[in-house]
Design a protein around this motif. Structure first.
Motif, mmCIF file in Angstrom:
data_model
loop_
_atom_site.group_PDB
_atom_site.id
_atom_site.type_symbol
_atom_site.label_atom_id
_atom_site.label_comp_id
_atom_site.label_asym_id
_atom_site.label_seq_id
_atom_site.Cartn_x
_atom_site.Cartn_y
_atom_site.Cartn_z
ATOM 1 N N ALA A 132 0.842 -1.194 0.000
ATOM 2 C CA ALA A 132 0.000 0.000 0.000
ATOM 3 C C ALA A 132 0.875 1.242 0.000
ATOM 4 O O ALA A 132 1.913 1.290 0.669
ATOM 5 C CB ALA A 132 -0.910 -0.005 1.224
ATOM 6 N N VAL A 133 0.443 2.252 -0.755
ATOM 7 C CA VAL A 133 1.151 3.530 -0.768
ATOM 8 C C VAL A 133 0.176 4.616 -0.324
ATOM 9 O O VAL A 133 -0.995 4.636 -0.727
ATOM 10 C CB VAL A 133 1.741 3.831 -2.162
ATOM 11 N N ILE A 134 0.657 5.520 0.537
ATOM 12 C CA ILE A 134 -0.161 6.580 1.122
ATOM 13 C C ILE A 134 0.293 7.910 0.521
ATOM 14 O O ILE A 134 1.390 8.383 0.832
ATOM 15 C CB ILE A 134 -0.006 6.606 2.656
ATOM 16 N N PRO A 135 -0.509 8.551 -0.342
ATOM 17 C CA PRO A 135 -0.067 9.805 -0.955
ATOM 18 C C PRO A 135 0.368 10.861 0.057
ATOM 19 O O PRO A 135 1.390 11.530 -0.150
ATOM 20 C CB PRO A 135 -1.306 10.249 -1.751
ATOM 21 N N TYR A 136 -0.363 11.021 1.163
ATOM 22 C CA TYR A 136 0.057 11.983 2.175
ATOM 23 C C TYR A 136 1.146 11.427 3.092
ATOM 24 O O TYR A 136 1.679 12.156 3.924
ATOM 25 C CB TYR A 136 -1.142 12.458 2.988
ATOM 26 N N GLY A 137 1.476 10.157 2.926
ATOM 27 C CA GLY A 137 2.650 9.606 3.590
ATOM 28 C C GLY A 137 3.911 9.960 2.824
ATOM 29 O O GLY A 137 5.009 9.987 3.378
ATOM 30 N N LEU A 284 -1.259 -1.308 -4.048
ATOM 31 C CA LEU A 284 -0.405 -1.380 -5.228
ATOM 32 C C LEU A 284 -0.879 -2.437 -6.222
ATOM 33 O O LEU A 284 -0.335 -2.549 -7.321
ATOM 34 C CB LEU A 284 1.045 -1.638 -4.821
ATOM 35 N N ASP A 285 -1.895 -3.200 -5.834
ATOM 36 C CA ASP A 285 -2.493 -4.152 -6.768
ATOM 37 C C ASP A 285 -3.757 -3.576 -7.406
ATOM 38 O O ASP A 285 -4.535 -4.302 -8.029
ATOM 39 C CB ASP A 285 -2.807 -5.474 -6.064
ATOM 40 N N THR A 286 -3.969 -2.247 -7.247
ATOM 41 C CA THR A 286 -5.111 -1.582 -7.874
ATOM 42 C C THR A 286 -4.619 -0.659 -8.978
ATOM 43 O O THR A 286 -3.455 -0.244 -9.005
ATOM 44 C CB THR A 286 -5.904 -0.752 -6.853
ATOM 45 N N GLU A 287 -5.514 -0.312 -9.877
ATOM 46 C CA GLU A 287 -5.145 0.575 -10.982
ATOM 47 C C GLU A 287 -4.720 1.946 -10.457
ATOM 48 O O GLU A 287 -3.723 2.515 -10.909
ATOM 49 C CB GLU A 287 -6.327 0.715 -11.942
#
Length: 467
Positions: A132-137, A284-287
């Protein structure tokens, strides 16, 4: 112009997956329509979603609108994390880190000694997640970085020809809203992401206009003196004194718009309690997650290209070829391995990579030294270190409590010439860099120091040092 989450809320959408799907549908399939026409179409879908269930492009949005509201994702018991220099870190930043450690996707974390409160993850926060990636992270200024070039020129020139060096900075750097009348082209603009991702197509022209320039706030370009105390063998830099150029800036409007767009998408797809809403993630497994990852990496490379143009321009002005370049970045997410060999996503928001052997630069303030370091790869810090001294006081407090006379006196004592800058960037607004380095002595080895001598930042006309 791309629609935002607020635009869709005005059209009748509520927070949730339908809003995120609608943003994606508009970007992918209806970008030729005006914003007003897109909103008009979406209002029709909201008014009668059943009529659009079989639509090729809007069916997913309609079906989601007909689903029950998304449940709030529950936070877990906080996982343990390491804090460096806790006594110098405000409670707001500690609280934000505690919340980040409660996310279901979190697998590890650390807080650096320069930490202070931000949005979502605190500045100085390091967070490891699973898939998972957190844009505000990552942060708004994606790929913000330090870049240094070293020259074998006599450092005495900075005093002997101060006016000439100041003119070099004025002629070859731009800050804030200022850009070059004739920007230099760059290979970054040939990248296919600018064609493949809708969000980037509309940002390419502005990115071209801003290439080679720096942001406002704490961004700078400066001449100074480097003292190397431990040879950097891989760069063929022996112990000694060097004239140096140091720059700090990020991905300009390109990164900011990417951050805002994908934060909206994440917050609409990933429903979290109010205290954690800015930590919404994209799998990260989503578009959407894959799109953000590509856009984030492009923004980081664009930031690097901006720095390289700054240093190339100044090399030409100096009439010299640099001996070496050192560069590192923060406000980014990396794919790394944990102690068990599993892939993790490491967010360093205002934190420097400090893997074993990795070179980095940790600046102080305009009147205190920065440090050239080599990472030790300490697992407890998730192979990270601070990205600077860190703020001691907010920008508002600094402007209200620090006088121009006090700043001028300090700069004169330290022998620093300043071009531009506001009181919010005064040296007193920052923590003691020597104390910060002491807190992280287990994280990095010091190879040398950089002392600013001629500094240029974004100008504040109430406080200018330019003649």
């Amino acid at each position: 112009m791309s629609l935002t989450g607020n635009d869709l809320k005005g059209a009748g959408f509520e927070e949730g997956k339908a809003l995120g799907l609608a943003l994606q549908a508009m970007e992918k399939n209806f970008s030729a329509l005006s914003a007003a026409d897109q909103l008009s179409l979406l209002k029709q879908v909201v008014a009668d979603p059943a009529a659009y269930q079989q639509d090729e492009y809007l069916g997913a949005v309609a079906n989601q609108l007909l689903q029950p509201a998304d449940p709030i994702i529950s936070l877990e018991a906080p996982k343990a994390y390491t804090v460096y220099g806790a006594e110098g870190i405000e409670q707001g930043a500690m609280g934000q880190m505690q919340t980040a450690m409660q996310l279901p996707v979190t697998v590890g974390g650390a807080l650096m000694p320069d930490a202070h409160q931000g949005y979502g993850l605190p500045i100085g926060g390091v967070l490891a997640t699973h898939n998972a990636v957190i844009p505000y992270g990552v942060g708004v200024d994606i790929g913000c970085r330090m870049c240094m070039t070293l020259y074998t020129m006599p450092t005495s020139l900075l005093q002997q020809k101060t006016d000439a060096f100041k003119k070099m900075l004025v002629d070859n750097t731009r800050f804030g809203l200022a850009t070059f009348k004739k920007p230099q082209d760059d290979a970054i603009f040939e990248r296919k992401e600018f064609q493949d991702l809708n969000i980037l197509r509309g940002l390419k022209d502005r990115a071209w206009q801003q290439i080679g320039s720096s942001g406002g706030g704490n961004h700078f370009v400066e001449f100074g003196v480097v003292e190397i105390t431990n040879a950097i063998h891989e760069l063929n830099v022996p112990v000694g004194q060097y004239l140096a150029v140091l720059s700090h800036s990020g991905s300009r409007g390109l990164g900011a718009n990417i951050a805002r767009h994908y934060t909206d998408v994440a917050m609409n797809l990933c429903k979290l309690p109010a205290e954690a809403k800015h930590l919404a993630w994209l799998g990260l497994d989503t578009e959407a997650g894959q799109e953000y990852w590509l856009a984030m990496n492009l923004a980081g490379d664009y930031a690097s290209a901006c720095h390289h143009q700054i240093h190339d321009r100044l090399a030409v002005a100096l009439g010299e070829k640099p001996l070496a370049m050192i560069e590192n970045h923060h406000n980014f997410a990396w794919k790394e391995k944990d102690a068990q060999g599993r892939e993790i996503i490491v967010h360093r928001k205002g934190a420097t990579p400090a893997g074993k052997g990795v070179l980095g630069i940790i600046p102080g303030s305009m009147a205190s030294p920065g440090f050239i370091v080599r990472g030790k790869g300490l697992a407890a810090s998730i192979s990270s270190a601070s990205h600077g001294a860190g703020r001691l006081m907010s920008r508002t407090k600094a402007k209200a409590s620090i006088s121009p006379a006090a700043v001028k006196a300090m700069l004169q004592r330290e022998g620093v010439e300043l071009i531009g800058s506001g009181l919010d960037e005064a040296p007193m607004a920052y923590k003691n860099i020597h104390q910060v380095m002491e807190y992280q002595k287990d994280l990095v080895d010091t190879l040398g120091t950089f002392m600013p001598r001629i500094v240029r930042m974004c100008g504040d006309e109430r406080f200018q040092e330019v003649d």
